[in-house]
Design a protein around this motif. Sequence first.
Motif, short mmCIF file in Angstrom:
data_model
loop_
_atom_site.label_atom_id
_atom_site.label_comp_id
_atom_site.label_asym_id
_atom_site.label_seq_id
_atom_site.Cartn_x
_atom_site.Cartn_y
_atom_site.Cartn_z
N ARG A 37 -1.26 -9.51 9.41
CA ARG A 37 -1.02 -8.34 10.27
C ARG A 37 -2.29 -7.52 10.52
N VAL A 38 -2.97 -7.18 9.44
CA VAL A 38 -4.25 -6.47 9.51
C VAL A 38 -5.22 -7.21 8.59
N ALA A 39 -6.42 -7.53 9.09
CA ALA A 39 -7.35 -8.31 8.27
C ALA A 39 -8.78 -8.00 8.65
N ARG A 40 -9.72 -8.27 7.74
CA ARG A 40 -11.14 -8.07 7.99
C ARG A 40 -11.66 -9.21 8.86
N VAL A 41 -12.39 -8.87 9.91
CA VAL A 41 -13.02 -9.87 10.76
C VAL A 41 -14.44 -9.41 11.08
N VAL A 49 -14.92 -5.41 10.41
CA VAL A 49 -13.97 -4.34 10.74
C VAL A 49 -12.56 -4.80 10.38
N TRP A 50 -11.65 -3.85 10.37
CA TRP A 50 -10.24 -4.17 10.23
C TRP A 50 -9.65 -4.47 11.61
N ALA A 51 -9.15 -5.69 11.79
CA ALA A 51 -8.52 -6.06 13.06
C ALA A 51 -7.03 -5.77 12.98
N VAL A 52 -6.54 -4.96 13.92
CA VAL A 52 -5.13 -4.61 14.02
C VAL A 52 -4.54 -5.43 15.16
N THR A 53 -3.45 -6.14 14.91
CA THR A 53 -3.02 -7.17 15.85
C THR A 53 -1.59 -7.01 16.38
N ARG A 54 -0.74 -6.30 15.66
CA ARG A 54 0.65 -6.19 16.12
C ARG A 54 0.81 -5.03 17.10
N HIS A 55 1.71 -5.21 18.04
CA HIS A 55 1.93 -4.24 19.10
C HIS A 55 2.22 -2.85 18.53
N GLY A 306 0.24 -1.04 8.74
CA GLY A 306 1.03 -2.23 8.45
C GLY A 306 1.07 -2.58 6.98
N GLY A 307 1.06 -1.57 6.12
CA GLY A 307 1.11 -1.80 4.68
C GLY A 307 -0.23 -2.13 4.06
N VAL A 308 -1.29 -2.13 4.85
CA VAL A 308 -2.63 -2.43 4.34
C VAL A 308 -3.41 -1.12 4.21
N ALA A 309 -3.98 -0.87 3.05
CA ALA A 309 -4.75 0.36 2.81
C ALA A 309 -6.11 0.25 3.49
#
Length: 404
Positions: A37-41, A49-55, A306-309
């Motif tokens: 859902r959210v991950a480092r890219v 950076v933190w990539a945010v992907t869900r609408h 999305g639950g990611v700190a």
Amino acid sequence: MSQSDTRTRAAIELPVYMRRNEFEPVPELAALRDGPRVARVRTAFGIDVWAVTRHEDVRTVLSDATTFSNTLGLARMAMMDDLSDEERARMRAGNLLAFDPPEHTRLRRMLTPEFTIRRMRRLEPRIREIVDEHLDVMAAKGPPSDLVADFALPVPSLVICELLGVPYADRDAFQRRTGLLLDMSLPMAERRRVGLESREYMATLVTRAQADPGEDLLGMLVREHGDDLSFDELAGIASLLLVAGHETTSNMLGLGTLALLRHPDQLAIVRDDPAAVEPAVEELLRWLSIVHSGTMKTTTVDTEIGGVAIPKGDTVMCALPAANRDPASIDDPERLDVTRGAIGHLAFGHGIHHCLGAPLARMEMRIAFPALLRRFPTLAEVPGAAAFRSFHVVYGMARMEVTW
């Protein structure tokens, strides 16, 4: 990455949120959205950076300018690392995307009246003239035609030039600079040099407008807000509107036409049913998502997505193609369906930084797509001649040969 990209950049690895297989975001991006859902890219700027992907999450980020700062995000870009504070301030001046409220609010308030739907409708007859003139030239020249060079690029370029008061004779130079500025494969020093060139060009137009303000947008800003806007702010506003005003719409026209040609049932709907054009434009905006990401943002406090700190001071990026194809927000998102008109898409962003020129872009597309398809009812792509631009901030076509 598209196999038809026109240049080889073996040393460049595109970030996952910029990778496409022609129209489709790569499966790795969907896997990121549907999994962590959210991950480092790693970005094209060379930072993580933190990539945010869900609408849902993207809407949350774009709605909260207090927690997710554009001002801090732009200030940390590698392109500005070795600039003095004064140089940074000059490069950012007038760029609405580089500010949070209240500075953003001050700048946008001056521009919003010129981009209302009502004001844009006044431009409709002239936009129709511009579209018809370019179609006449295409018809007279005969096939084959590079739709990018002959239609998709010049139509919005001429519209934004007339709106801003930019000499259309200068279009080759500013289009070249824009192309270089948005090409993520070029060295930062080269892109910054081009950015400064662009600023210098806009400064000459501001000087001219201050001496003799016309009826165009730049003249209006000088007349009505000349005491509220600095010289650098006027140049920055004009630069942003010029780049955004032709680059995004031109790529939507080129890429959107190719998408319709490869979905002939959808093309027929747009060509034959005037009532279907408006929802079709919205669906094409969603499905193509030509702007890969929102502007980089920096967190002002420790937060959670999305639950990611996400710690304070980290950079967050919104992956718009992933969000616009989120199955949690729309049924069967991978299918192009021009009849559904997904108004809730994020192609123009969301929140306070929602694209100021959206009404103009929508009008240009609503006029241009059906006019093109009706003038050339046998329009077809030349096989193997479509060249996609993978390395640009705005995804689209470098070349697209068509016949009829």
